[in-house]
Design an enzyme around this catalytic site. Structure first.
Site, PDB file in Angstrom:
ATOM      1  N   ASP A  45     -58.581  28.583  38.390  1.00 62.51           N
ATOM      2  CA  ASP A  45     -59.029  29.971  38.566  1.00 62.51           C
ATOM      3  C   ASP A  45     -57.990  31.001  38.139  1.00 62.51           C
ATOM      4  OD1 ASP A  45     -57.515  28.875  40.828  1.00 62.51           O
ATOM      5  OD2 ASP A  45     -57.664  30.915  41.607  1.00 62.51           O
ATOM      6  N   GLY A  53     -58.731  25.773  42.661  1.00 66.21           N
ATOM      7  CA  GLY A  53     -59.387  26.622  41.660  1.00 66.21           C
ATOM      8  C   GLY A  53     -60.866  26.333  41.505  1.00 66.21           C
ATOM      9  N   THR A  67     -50.107  28.879  43.376  1.00 66.18           N
ATOM     10  CA  THR A  67     -49.997  29.867  42.291  1.00 66.18           C
ATOM     11  C   THR A  67     -49.253  31.073  42.814  1.00 66.18           C
ATOM     12  OG1 THR A  67     -52.113  29.200  41.387  1.00 66.18           O
ATOM     13  CG2 THR A  67     -51.394  31.433  40.845  1.00 66.18           C
ATOM     14  N   GLY A 122     -55.111  28.272  45.780  1.00 64.63           N
ATOM     15  CA  GLY A 122     -55.859  27.211  46.460  1.00 64.63           C
ATOM     16  C   GLY A 122     -56.562  26.358  45.416  1.00 64.63           C
TER      17      GLY A 122
HETATM   18  N1  ASP Z   1     -55.595  27.883  42.137  1.00 62.57           N
HETATM   19  C1  ASP Z   1     -54.690  27.067  41.336  1.00 62.57           C
HETATM   20  C2  ASP Z   1     -55.521  26.138  40.496  1.00 62.57           C
HETATM   21  O1  ASP Z   1     -56.493  25.586  40.974  1.00 62.57           O
HETATM   22  C3  ASP Z   1     -53.710  26.312  42.156  1.00 62.57           C
HETATM   23  C4  ASP Z   1     -53.205  27.030  43.379  1.00 62.57           C
HETATM   24  O2  ASP Z   1     -53.194  28.229  43.447  1.00 62.57           O
HETATM   25  O3  ASP Z   1     -52.843  26.387  44.355  1.00 62.57           O
HETATM   26  O4  ASP Z   1     -55.155  25.921  39.379  1.00 62.57           O
END
Ligand code: ASP
Length: 319
Positions: free
Chosen positions: A182, A205, A151, A203
């Site tokens: 998230d 979520g 993200t 990461g």
């Molecule tokens: N956090 C994001 C999600 O889970 C993905 C990411 O940031 O890598 O949608």
């Protein structure tokens, strides 16, 4: 320090460079964050945000985004929106609403249409090829497909001491239709309070949400923690809690900035990168390492930066 911008990953460097020009001219943090995130959304080779984003299991691109104003605490967020060009701009517009400021799916699309946002097919041929490749390598072999995400999460401080946070993502690659991570969820993917500072996460979520990690970092900074200590503590506490209670933790990485322009980062993975620019520091990409709950970082070398550009543009090959 008068102004600063920090963001997750290398992909944000051109955006924050452009956004910081606005901050230098005395423009608002909100404008800088929107400009910066739109650049990431528009670039087709950043495969986990905006145009060219990673598809869900039905090979559809569903995007999540959020915008938060650290002065008024106004939040705008969208989840699972399809075929609109700049989710961050829609989230920013939604932050002006007193009610209905977090919309998902067709509701978010109706709002975007009524408010004149540009429609674009966000699924590129390259993303389709990548989807096919990964499907063959994972699902068709009985393996878990949930390996790709990232993200763009960003915090800006402007000359008027206003702070803003923004996020944008296609979320977890191969996610179920309707899955929201998230990134658009206040306190998890982002949080900002101009009286203290802001944080944003990237990461897994599903795990970041278990610790409301961005809110936790801002809370620690309010208690007097330096941003670096707050970031390290929040990541290592959540990592330890998840490991103890569930046997493992997903990827957890964060960036944060306080209202004095001091920043912090933390991660529990190898290979986390972030981009930062402040009044005192030229735009820089850093590579992070974590040892025993402490994150350290060093500027990416020219070789690393060149190899990155080559990698994200390299043709997708099938075995
Ligand atoms: N956090 C994001 C999600 O889970 C993905 C990411 O940031 O890598 O949608």
């Amino acid at each position: 320090m008068k102004w600063a911008m920090i963001a997750t990953w290398r992909m944000a460097i051109d955006g924050i460079t452009e956004g910081s020009q606005l901050l230098k001219e005395g423009k608002r943090a909100g404008e800088a964050v929107e400009t910066a995130i739109k650049m990431v959304e528009d670039y087709p080779f950043y495969k986990s945000v905006g145009y060219g984003g990673l598809p869900n299991e039905n090979c559809e691109v569903e995007l999540d985004a959020a915008y938060m104003d650290g002065d008024t605490l106004s939040i705008g967020a969208i989840g699972g929106i399809r075929d609109f060009k700049n989710p961050i701009s829609i989230a920013k517009k939604l932050s002006e609403e007193r009610f209905n400021c977090f919309l998902v799916g067709t509701g978010a699309e109706d709002y975007a249409r009524k408010n004149g946002f540009e429609r674009v097919n966000m699924l590129t041929d390259r993303a389709k090829q990548y989807y096919e490749k990964r499907k063959r390598e994972t699902i068709e072999k009985g393996l878990s497909p949930y390996a790709g995400h990232d993200t763009v999460g960003m915090i800006a401080l402007d000359c008027n001491k206003k702070m803003v946070a923004g996020t944008s993502t296609s979320g977890l690659f191969m996610k179920r239709r309707g899955r929201v991570g998230d990134s658009p969820v206040s306190g998890s993917g982002f949080y900002v309070d101009s009286e203290v500072g802001g944080a944003s996460a990237t990461g897994l979520g599903e795990d970041l949400m278990k610790g409301c990690i961005s809110y936790e970092i801002v809370r620690l900074m309010r208690e007097g923690y330096h941003p670096q200590e707050a970031a390290d503590k929040a990541v290592s506490d959540l990592n330890d809690k998840l490991t103890k209670r569930r046997g493992k933790s997903g990827d957890l990485s964060v960036v944060c900035l306080n209202n004095k322009g001091k920043f912090g980062v933390a991660t529990n993975i190898e290979g986390f990168t972030f981009s930062v620019i402040t009044e005192e520091q030229k735009p820089t990409v850093y590579l992070c390492e974590n040892e025993n709950g402490k994150t350290t970082y060093e500027p990416a070398s020219e070789e690393w930066l060149e190899a990155y550009l080559k990698r994200i543009k390299s043709p997708i090959t099938f075995d």
